[in-house]
Design an enzyme around this catalytic site. Structure first.
Site, mmCIF file in Angstrom:
data_model
loop_
_atom_site.group_PDB
_atom_site.id
_atom_site.type_symbol
_atom_site.label_atom_id
_atom_site.label_comp_id
_atom_site.label_asym_id
_atom_site.label_seq_id
_atom_site.Cartn_x
_atom_site.Cartn_y
_atom_site.Cartn_z
ATOM 1 N N SER A 125 0.831 -1.208 0.000
ATOM 2 C CA SER A 125 0.000 0.000 0.000
ATOM 3 C C SER A 125 0.860 1.251 0.000
ATOM 4 O O SER A 125 1.970 1.260 0.547
ATOM 5 C CB SER A 125 -0.885 -0.025 1.252
ATOM 6 O OG SER A 125 -1.462 1.238 1.491
ATOM 7 N N TYR A 150 -2.597 -0.841 10.826
ATOM 8 C CA TYR A 150 -2.775 -1.378 9.467
ATOM 9 C C TYR A 150 -1.583 -1.007 8.592
ATOM 10 O O TYR A 150 -0.962 -1.863 7.943
ATOM 11 C CB TYR A 150 -4.071 -0.855 8.843
ATOM 12 C CG TYR A 150 -4.091 -1.042 7.343
ATOM 13 C CD1 TYR A 150 -4.280 -2.310 6.789
ATOM 14 C CD2 TYR A 150 -3.860 0.029 6.476
ATOM 15 C CE1 TYR A 150 -4.256 -2.502 5.416
ATOM 16 C CE2 TYR A 150 -3.836 -0.162 5.103
ATOM 17 C CZ TYR A 150 -4.026 -1.418 4.577
ATOM 18 O OH TYR A 150 -3.995 -1.603 3.211
ATOM 19 N N LYS A 154 1.742 -3.340 6.711
ATOM 20 C CA LYS A 154 2.238 -3.327 5.329
ATOM 21 C C LYS A 154 3.747 -3.090 5.310
ATOM 22 O O LYS A 154 4.489 -3.724 4.553
ATOM 23 C CB LYS A 154 1.513 -2.261 4.498
ATOM 24 C CG LYS A 154 0.037 -2.569 4.256
ATOM 25 C CD LYS A 154 -0.161 -3.909 3.564
ATOM 26 C CE LYS A 154 -1.618 -4.219 3.291
ATOM 27 N NZ LYS A 154 -1.813 -5.580 2.749
ATOM 28 N N ARG A 296 -10.303 15.224 9.247
ATOM 29 C CA ARG A 296 -10.321 13.937 9.953
ATOM 30 C C ARG A 296 -8.885 13.610 10.380
ATOM 31 O O ARG A 296 -7.950 13.746 9.587
ATOM 32 C CB ARG A 296 -10.854 12.862 9.002
ATOM 33 C CG ARG A 296 -10.985 11.476 9.591
ATOM 34 C CD ARG A 296 -11.703 10.557 8.625
ATOM 35 N NE ARG A 296 -11.066 10.498 7.314
ATOM 36 C CZ ARG A 296 -11.500 9.783 6.290
ATOM 37 N NH1 ARG A 296 -12.611 9.063 6.420
ATOM 38 N NH2 ARG A 296 -10.873 9.787 5.123
#
Length: 342
Positions: A125, A150, A154, A296
């Site tokens: 990713s 997460y 990777k 965010r």
């Protein structure tokens, strides 16, 4: 040639299975169906006319992984998609992510290391880059500290593969660092089927347009970009699936320069959130109900790929435009909601 696709009923996995079958490979799918539906298998079969072998199996169970490779000793390559992928969930439950995303990778590599030769494609990713200093992002950009467990899986996953390849000459591997996959197969037989609230922008847009979501929130319009919204590189899922097949063929044909290689997979073009919304409105003829809200946490300003290496070394290039990919996503959403899927 027999190829194993883990997570082969998922969004990118299912499209890759189709492309592999179209190229004449025999495909074996492993999926535990924790984030996918077995009915996706019917979609794959209806597109290709070929039935892949399917085993419902949890890769966290080491003995079952060992047993699988004993029964399928003629596997020549593995494309590894199976992983948990929700950033927010990974922050709340890091141990689940480390077990599911790293333990399973170790078990697969242990089995492949025993083989005379094997080829391995890893679903990585662009999150490994974090907020890069320069755009577009090349493969040589520094890997930043991860923003989430997460993203960390990777990064660590790539390190595990690199370290294993160093001491395992019979293992050849490629990590494909994706940017933002979107869309659905042009047949509308398979596409993105998020369980619960979508994690990605495009299904959130199409679900809002269908009335499933009241409104789309655009997180921040004060970023240092052309229109103030975040910029990402949106790649059509069929283009992305084809990149996996090209990378696998490179390894099987011995064209790789090293036994571990890394490629960015994107379009090389950044699109802002508002541009993605405008694309949807163009192809659908519908106005989207969206509202600008506050930023965010964890969102980076901009991320889009330098695809020179993938284009020139791998011999792969994205062909579809944002509008074409968006049209496929909208066609798929309409079919899903009309009861044409499931």
């Amino acid at each position: 040639m027999k190829i194993l696709v883990t997570g082969g009923l998922g969004f990118i996995g299912s499209h890759t299975v189709v492309e592999l079958q179209n190229e004449g490979f025999e495909v074996v799918i492993i999926d535990d169906c924790s984030n996918a539906d077995e009915k996706v298998l019917q979609g794959i079969i209806s597109i290709t006319g070929k039935v892949p072998i399917f085993e419902k199996l949890d890769l966290r169970e080491k003995e079952k992984v060992q047993d699988f490779f004993k029964r399928h000793q003629d596997i020549e390559g593995v494309i590894h998609f199976a992983a948990s992928k929700a950033v927010g969930e990974s922050v709340e439950n890091p141990l689940l992510y480390y077990e599911n995303n790293l333990g399973t990778l170790v078990y697969l590599l242990q089995e492949l290391s025993k083989k005379g030769k094997s080829s391995f494609i890893f679903s990585s990713s662009c999150t490994v880059y974090g907020q890069a200093d320069k755009m577009p992002i090349t493969e040589n950009a520094p890997v930043r500290p991860a923003e989430s467990p997460y993203g960390n899986t990777k990064q660590i996953g790539e390190e595990i593969i690199r370290d294993t390849c160093k001491v395992t000459p019979n293992l050849k591997a490629v990590s494909l660092r994706y940017f933002n996959p979107m869309g659905a197969h042009p047949s509308t037989e398979i596409g993105e089927l998020p369980i619960g609230v979508p994690q990605n922008l495009v299904p959130f847009i199409t679900q809002t347009a269908m009335g499933l979501r009241e409104q789309l929130s655009v997180f921040g319009d004060d970023y240092p970009t052309e229109d103030g919204t975040c910029v990402r590189d949106y790649i059509y899922v069929v283009d992305l699936a084809k990149a996996h097949v090209v990378a696998l063929q490179r390894l099987l044909e011995g064209k790789n320069k090293d036994n571990y290689e890394v490629f960015n997979v994107g379009t090389g073009k950044g699109s802002s959130v508002l541009q993605v919304i405008q694309s949807f409105e163009r192809v659908s003829g519908k106005k989207l109900n969206y509202q600008i809200v506050g930023r965010r946490a964890g969102d980076i300003t901009s991320a889009y790929a330098d695809t020179t290496k993938a284009n020139e070394v791998l011999g792969w290039k994205a062909k579809y435009t944002l509008d074409e990919a968006m049209k496929s996503a909208w066609d798929w959403e309409q079919k899903v909601r009309s009861g044409g899927v499931r």
